[in-house]
Design a protein around this motif. Structure first.
Motif, PDB file in Angstrom:
ATOM      1  N   ALA A 255      52.122  55.957  51.354  1.00  0.00           N
ATOM      2  CA  ALA A 255      53.282  55.376  52.031  1.00  0.00           C
ATOM      3  C   ALA A 255      53.787  56.268  53.146  1.00  0.00           C
ATOM      4  O   ALA A 255      54.263  55.789  54.183  1.00  0.00           O
ATOM      5  CB  ALA A 255      54.395  55.112  51.022  1.00  0.00           C
ATOM      6  N   CYS A 296      56.581  52.488  49.031  1.00  0.00           N
ATOM      7  CA  CYS A 296      57.321  52.061  50.220  1.00  0.00           C
ATOM      8  C   CYS A 296      58.678  51.465  49.834  1.00  0.00           C
ATOM      9  O   CYS A 296      59.705  51.742  50.471  1.00  0.00           O
ATOM     10  CB  CYS A 296      56.523  51.027  51.005  1.00  0.00           C
ATOM     11  N   LEU A 330      58.913  51.306  56.574  1.00  0.00           N
ATOM     12  CA  LEU A 330      58.299  51.354  55.253  1.00  0.00           C
ATOM     13  C   LEU A 330      58.076  49.952  54.688  1.00  0.00           C
ATOM     14  O   LEU A 330      57.039  49.683  54.059  1.00  0.00           O
ATOM     15  CB  LEU A 330      59.164  52.180  54.303  1.00  0.00           C
ATOM     16  N   ARG A 333      55.218  48.546  56.395  1.00  0.00           N
ATOM     17  CA  ARG A 333      54.021  49.168  55.831  1.00  0.00           C
ATOM     18  C   ARG A 333      53.670  48.524  54.482  1.00  0.00           C
ATOM     19  O   ARG A 333      52.494  48.289  54.173  1.00  0.00           O
ATOM     20  CB  ARG A 333      54.289  50.667  55.650  1.00  0.00           C
ATOM     21  N   ALA A 334      54.700  48.225  53.695  1.00  0.00           N
ATOM     22  CA  ALA A 334      54.469  47.551  52.411  1.00  0.00           C
ATOM     23  C   ALA A 334      53.784  46.217  52.619  1.00  0.00           C
ATOM     24  O   ALA A 334      52.880  45.831  51.851  1.00  0.00           O
ATOM     25  CB  ALA A 334      55.798  47.363  51.678  1.00  0.00           C
TER      26      ALA A 334
END
Length: 343
Positions: A255, A296, A330, A333-334
Motif C-alpha cells: 500500500a 489502504c 490510498l 490505490r485500493a
C-alpha cells in the motif's frame, strides 16, 4: 557524580532522564561502568525518546517515554522490549536488546546501535549510483518480512488477540472513522469509494490465516539498510507490534510502495515483491489483493484522523489537507488492488 550530558542541541527533551539512576541501574545489569558520555538524541518519527550514549567504551541506544508520557507509553515499551528479547534469538533483522526495565516505571530499555541508514533521508554510496543495489533493497525488504513471519507466535503468549483478527478489521476502522465526528467542525469523511471498499473487504474476507508476529507499520521508512549493500540491517519502530496476520504487513508494504520510489528509484514492482515473498514463505498468498486493500483502507482512515483534527484546530490545516489527499490516493490505490493488479 556522572558527567552531565549536553542537551541543548536537539528538539528532543532528555531532561526527564536521571543519568545517575541510569548508571546505577546499568551497574546492576552487569554492564561496563564509568561515566555516561556522548549523549546524543536520536531524531525520528516516534513520540518516544531515543538517546545514543556511551559508557565503559560501549555504545547504546536508550529508548524511554517522553517527559509527558502518553497514556500507553509504558505499555508500548514493555511490548517492544518483550518482542525484541524474542527476536534476539532469531534471524530477523532487528535492534539487539541489551537490557530492559519493565517491572517498574518509567519503562525503558537499552539496545545496540544499528549500523546502517534510513533510505527516507537519502542514499549513500554505493547505493546512490548502483541500480542493482537499489533494486535488491526492495527484495530484501520482502525477505526481512518473510523472516519475521516465520517467528513462532507461541513464544509470546497473550501478546495479541489473533482469534477473529481479520474479522475485526473493517468494523474496527469504520468505528474509528465514525469517532472523528466528535471533533468540532469536521463535516464527515469525503472519501470516494469508502463504502464500496468496506463492502468489498467484507465480501472477500479470507476464510482463515496462520497467526504470526506482526510489525504493524511495515514500510520503507521503518527499515535501516546496511551501508555496504542492499541487506536490511534492522526493522525499527515496533510500537504497533502484535500477534495477528503477517500478510497484513506485506499488504502495508504494498500500500505504501508507490511513495517510496521518490526516495529510492528503481525498486522492484509490487508484483515482484509478492513473488519474492511467496518464494520465501509457506503462507498462502492467494488473497494478497485483500491484504493490500485492507492496508489502504486502514491507513487511509488513520490519516483522515489528522484531517479531522485540523478542522477542530488540533492539527495544522496544511498537514490535514496533505494527509487527506494521501487518503484519497490510498483509496484509489485500493481500487486498483481490487481490480487484481497483483496478478
Amino acid at each position: 557524580m556522572e558527567s552531565t550530558p549536553d542537551t541543548t542541541s536537539t528538539h528532543i527533551d532528555v531532561s526527564a532522564i536521571d543519568f545517575d539512576a541510569l548508571g546505577a541501574w546499568m551497574d546492576g545489569q552487569g554492564l561496563p561502568g564509568g561515566p555516561i558520555t556522548g549523549v546524543t538524541p536520536v531524531l525520528g518519527g516516534t513520540q518516544n525518546v531515543m538517546v545514543r550514549l556511551e559508557r565503559g567504551g560501549r555504545p547504546y541506544i536508550l529508548r524511554r517515554p517522553p517527559q509527558h508520557a502518553r497514556q500507553k507509553s509504558n505499555e508500548v515499551l514493555r511490548r517492544e522490549a518483550r518482542l525484541l528479547a524474542v527476536l534476539r534469538d532469531t534471524p530477523v533483522p532487528a535492534p539487539v536488546l541489551v537490557a530492559a526495565q519493565t517491572a517498574s516505571e518509567p519503562v525503558f530499555y537499552l539496545m545496540e546501535p544499528v549500523e546502517g541508514f534510513n533510505p527516507s533521508v537519502g542514499l549513500p554510496e554505493p547505493h546512490a549510483s548502483d541500480p542493482a543495489i537499489r533494486h535488491r533493497m526492495g527484495l530484501e525488504a520482502a525477505a526481512a518480512l518473510a523472516e519475521l513471519g516465520r517467528v513462532d507466535p507461541e513464544v509470546l503468549p497473550g501478546f495479541g488477540r489473533p482469534e477473529g483478527f481479520l474479522e475485526r478489521q473493517v468494523p474496527r476502522w469504520l468505528k474509528e472513522l465514525d469517532s472523528y465526528g466528535d471533533l468540532d467542525g469536521y463535516p464527515g469523511p469525503d472519501i470516494p469509494g469508502l463504502r464500496e471498499t468496506a463492502a468489498w473487504l467484507t465480501r472477500h474476507l479470507p476464510r482463515d490465516f496462520t497467526p504470526g508476529v506482526m510489525h504493524g507499520d511495515y514500510h520503507f521508512a521503518n527499515l535501516m539498510f546496511a551501508c555496504d549493500g542492499p541487506r536490511v540491517a534492522a526493522i525499527v519502530d515496533w510500537e504497533m507490534c502484535t500477534i495477528g496476520d503477517p500478510l497484513l504487513d506485506l499488504g502495508w508494504l504494498l500500500a505504501t510502495w508507490p511513495s517510496n520510489n521518490g526516495h529510492v528509484p528503481g525498486l522492484p514492482s509490487p508484483q515482484e515483491l509478492v513473488a519474492y515473498y511467496a518464494a520465501l514463505s509457506e503462507r498462502d498468498l492467494s488473497a494478497i489483493d485483500w491484504y493490500a486493500v485492507m492496508a489502504c483502507f486502514k491507513l487511509g482512515i488513520v490519516l483522515e484522523g489528522t484531517h479531522a483534527r485540523a478542522f477542530a484546530g488540533k492539527a495544522p490545516k496544511d498537514i490535514g489537507d496533505l494527509l487527506h489527499a494521501t487518503t484519497l490516493e490510498l483509496f484509489e490505490r485500493a481500487r486498483e488492488f481490487m481490480g487484481g493488479v497483483l496478478g
